[in-house]
Design a protein around this motif. Structure first.
Motif, PDB file in Angstrom:
ATOM      1  N   SER A  55       5.640 -17.383   3.064  1.00  0.00           N
ATOM      2  CA  SER A  55       5.137 -16.008   2.940  1.00  0.00           C
ATOM      3  C   SER A  55       5.241 -15.296   4.279  1.00  0.00           C
ATOM      4  N   GLU A  56       5.548 -14.006   4.208  1.00  0.00           N
ATOM      5  CA  GLU A  56       5.539 -13.151   5.387  1.00  0.00           C
ATOM      6  C   GLU A  56       4.632 -11.971   5.089  1.00  0.00           C
ATOM      7  N   PHE A  57       3.911 -11.516   6.105  1.00  0.00           N
ATOM      8  CA  PHE A  57       2.978 -10.415   5.950  1.00  0.00           C
ATOM      9  C   PHE A  57       3.469  -9.237   6.788  1.00  0.00           C
ATOM     10  N   HIS A  58       3.614  -8.082   6.134  1.00  0.00           N
ATOM     11  CA  HIS A  58       4.190  -6.896   6.756  1.00  0.00           C
ATOM     12  C   HIS A  58       3.118  -5.813   6.887  1.00  0.00           C
ATOM     13  N   ARG A  59       2.980  -5.274   8.085  1.00  0.00           N
ATOM     14  CA  ARG A  59       2.076  -4.138   8.290  1.00  0.00           C
ATOM     15  C   ARG A  59       2.801  -2.881   7.861  1.00  0.00           C
ATOM     16  N   VAL A  60       2.180  -2.133   6.953  1.00  0.00           N
ATOM     17  CA  VAL A  60       2.790  -0.913   6.421  1.00  0.00           C
ATOM     18  C   VAL A  60       1.862   0.254   6.731  1.00  0.00           C
ATOM     19  N   THR A  61       2.422   1.333   7.274  1.00  0.00           N
ATOM     20  CA  THR A  61       1.653   2.530   7.608  1.00  0.00           C
ATOM     21  C   THR A  61       2.131   3.691   6.751  1.00  0.00           C
ATOM     22  N   CYS A  62       1.164   4.384   6.133  1.00  0.00           N
ATOM     23  CA  CYS A  62       1.458   5.543   5.281  1.00  0.00           C
ATOM     24  C   CYS A  62       0.703   6.750   5.841  1.00  0.00           C
ATOM     25  N   PHE A  63       1.360   7.885   5.869  1.00  0.00           N
ATOM     26  CA  PHE A  63       0.750   9.086   6.424  1.00  0.00           C
ATOM     27  C   PHE A  63       0.371  10.094   5.341  1.00  0.00           C
TER      28      PHE A  63
END
Length: 129
Positions: A55-63
């Protein structure tokens, strides 16, 4: 030149939203993706016969508006597709050491499943076959 990321994964924790001093709303969410683990170049199974996953964990930013919808309708465990771009950051910590970070800046988030009950009854309908 192109900087394009497409992720299909599950939300690992509920979204967190903050507002900058300038009024920009920023929602961050972590998305987990899986792929078959490999040992000596081959996939392998666990003692129960299931293919072992990494598993890989991705930081996602939404504006702004996108972030508001993600905060309102997404919950931990929900399956989503994220389209966006990779963004790298660099800074110095308090001791003066250089630090690096990587995140996905989302342009589009599609809900592939509904979140937990009670959290998103007003979410748009999903075509489930």
């Amino acid at each position: 030149m192109t900087n394009l990321v497409i992720l299909v994964g599950r939300i690992a924790r509920d979204p967190e939203t903050r507002t900058t001093g300038g009024g920009t709303k920023i929602t961050q969410v972590t998305v987990a993706t899986d792929r078959p683990a490999r040992k000596e170049g081959k996939t392998f199974k666990d003692e129960n016969g299931y293919t072992v996953k990494d598993s890989e964990f991705h930081r996602v930013t939404c504006f702004n508006g996108l972030g508001e919808n993600v905060a309102k309708f997404c919950t931990k465990g929900q399956l989503v597709t994220i389209e966006g771009r990779i963004h790298y950051t660099q800074w110095e910590d308090q001791s003066g050491a250089k630090r690096y970070g990587c995140e996905i800046i989302a342009d589009k988030v599609d809900f592939l499943s509904k979140g937990k009950a009670g959290g998103n009854e007003a979410a748009p309908d999903i075509d489930e076959d």
